[in-house]
Write a protein that holds these residues in place. Structure first.
Motif, short mmCIF file in Angstrom:
data_model
loop_
_atom_site.label_atom_id
_atom_site.label_comp_id
_atom_site.label_asym_id
_atom_site.label_seq_id
_atom_site.Cartn_x
_atom_site.Cartn_y
_atom_site.Cartn_z
N HIS A 5 46.62 36.46 76.99
CA HIS A 5 46.78 37.61 77.88
C HIS A 5 46.95 38.89 77.07
O HIS A 5 46.37 39.93 77.39
CB HIS A 5 47.98 37.42 78.81
CG HIS A 5 47.68 36.56 79.99
ND1 HIS A 5 48.47 35.49 80.31
CD2 HIS A 5 46.70 36.61 80.92
CE1 HIS A 5 47.98 34.91 81.39
NE2 HIS A 5 46.90 35.57 81.77
N TRP A 9 44.47 42.17 77.09
CA TRP A 9 45.03 43.50 77.33
C TRP A 9 44.67 44.46 76.19
O TRP A 9 44.24 45.59 76.42
CB TRP A 9 46.54 43.41 77.51
CG TRP A 9 47.19 44.75 77.67
CD1 TRP A 9 47.84 45.46 76.71
CD2 TRP A 9 47.25 45.53 78.86
NE1 TRP A 9 48.30 46.65 77.24
CE2 TRP A 9 47.95 46.71 78.56
CE3 TRP A 9 46.77 45.35 80.16
CZ2 TRP A 9 48.18 47.70 79.50
CZ3 TRP A 9 47.00 46.33 81.09
CH2 TRP A 9 47.70 47.49 80.77
N ARG A 12 41.11 45.61 76.12
CA ARG A 12 40.89 46.63 77.15
C ARG A 12 41.45 47.98 76.74
O ARG A 12 40.84 49.01 77.00
CB ARG A 12 41.54 46.19 78.46
CG ARG A 12 41.38 47.24 79.53
CD ARG A 12 41.94 46.78 80.86
NE ARG A 12 41.71 47.81 81.84
CZ ARG A 12 42.65 48.59 82.34
NH1 ARG A 12 43.90 48.45 81.95
NH2 ARG A 12 42.36 49.51 83.23
N TYR A 51 39.67 31.46 83.89
CA TYR A 51 40.29 31.73 85.19
C TYR A 51 40.90 30.46 85.78
O TYR A 51 42.04 30.47 86.26
CB TYR A 51 39.26 32.33 86.15
CG TYR A 51 39.76 32.47 87.54
CD1 TYR A 51 40.66 33.47 87.87
CD2 TYR A 51 39.34 31.60 88.54
CE1 TYR A 51 41.15 33.61 89.17
CE2 TYR A 51 39.82 31.72 89.83
CZ TYR A 51 40.72 32.73 90.14
OH TYR A 51 41.20 32.84 91.42
N ASN A 56 44.84 35.60 83.88
CA ASN A 56 44.87 36.67 84.87
C ASN A 56 43.47 37.22 85.13
O ASN A 56 42.81 37.69 84.20
CB ASN A 56 45.80 37.77 84.35
CG ASN A 56 45.96 38.90 85.32
OD1 ASN A 56 45.00 39.60 85.63
ND2 ASN A 56 47.18 39.11 85.77
N TYR A 58 42.45 39.94 86.59
CA TYR A 58 42.37 41.38 86.32
C TYR A 58 42.08 41.59 84.83
O TYR A 58 41.20 42.36 84.45
CB TYR A 58 43.69 42.03 86.72
CG TYR A 58 43.82 43.48 86.34
CD1 TYR A 58 43.30 44.48 87.15
CD2 TYR A 58 44.48 43.85 85.16
CE1 TYR A 58 43.42 45.81 86.80
CE2 TYR A 58 44.61 45.18 84.80
CZ TYR A 58 44.08 46.16 85.62
OH TYR A 58 44.19 47.47 85.27
N LEU A 59 42.83 40.90 83.97
CA LEU A 59 42.63 41.04 82.54
C LEU A 59 41.26 40.51 82.11
O LEU A 59 40.59 41.11 81.26
CB LEU A 59 43.72 40.31 81.77
CG LEU A 59 45.14 40.88 81.91
CD1 LEU A 59 46.13 40.00 81.18
CD2 LEU A 59 45.20 42.31 81.42
N TYR A 61 38.47 40.42 83.92
CA TYR A 61 37.42 41.35 84.37
C TYR A 61 37.33 42.57 83.47
O TYR A 61 36.24 42.94 83.01
CB TYR A 61 37.68 41.77 85.82
CG TYR A 61 36.68 42.78 86.30
CD1 TYR A 61 35.40 42.40 86.63
CD2 TYR A 61 37.03 44.12 86.41
CE1 TYR A 61 34.47 43.33 87.06
CE2 TYR A 61 36.12 45.06 86.84
CZ TYR A 61 34.84 44.67 87.17
OH TYR A 61 33.92 45.59 87.58
N PHE A 62 38.45 43.20 83.19
CA PHE A 62 38.40 44.43 82.40
C PHE A 62 38.09 44.16 80.93
O PHE A 62 37.49 45.00 80.26
CB PHE A 62 39.66 45.26 82.61
CG PHE A 62 39.63 45.95 83.93
CD1 PHE A 62 38.80 47.03 84.14
CD2 PHE A 62 40.40 45.50 84.98
CE1 PHE A 62 38.73 47.67 85.37
CE2 PHE A 62 40.35 46.13 86.22
CZ PHE A 62 39.52 47.22 86.41
#
Length: 83
Positions: A5, A9, A12, A51, A56, A58-59, A61-62
């Protein structure tokens, strides 16, 4: 899972981490302590498997966007239509 994670992050948010990951993924994965299946899934960008194992969305995808994965391709991968 936390280390992965954190890597997502950082890819991104930090252009230097992203650039290094693109150029030398093994070195970056080593720095974050990502091993085994997690390492393989991240190197192959198997978004569906990541997934399904609890990463996560959101993480994911970005991170994909930062790694220049086209949005349509990302959705196809997350659905398991493309490897």
């Amino acid at each position: 899972m936390y280390a992965l994670h954190k890597l997502l992050w950082d890819i991104r948010r930090d252009g230097a981490v992203k650039a290094r990951y693109v150029e030398e993924p093994d070195a970056v994965l080593d720095e974050y302590g990502i091993e085994g299946d997690w390492r393989h899934l991240m190197k192959t960008l198997d978004f569906k498997a990541l997934y399904e194992r609890g990463i996560n969305p959101y993480l994911l995808y970005f991170c994909a966007i930062q790694l220049q994965v086209d949005r349509a391709e990302y959705y196809a991968r997350i659905r398991g239509e493309v490897n």
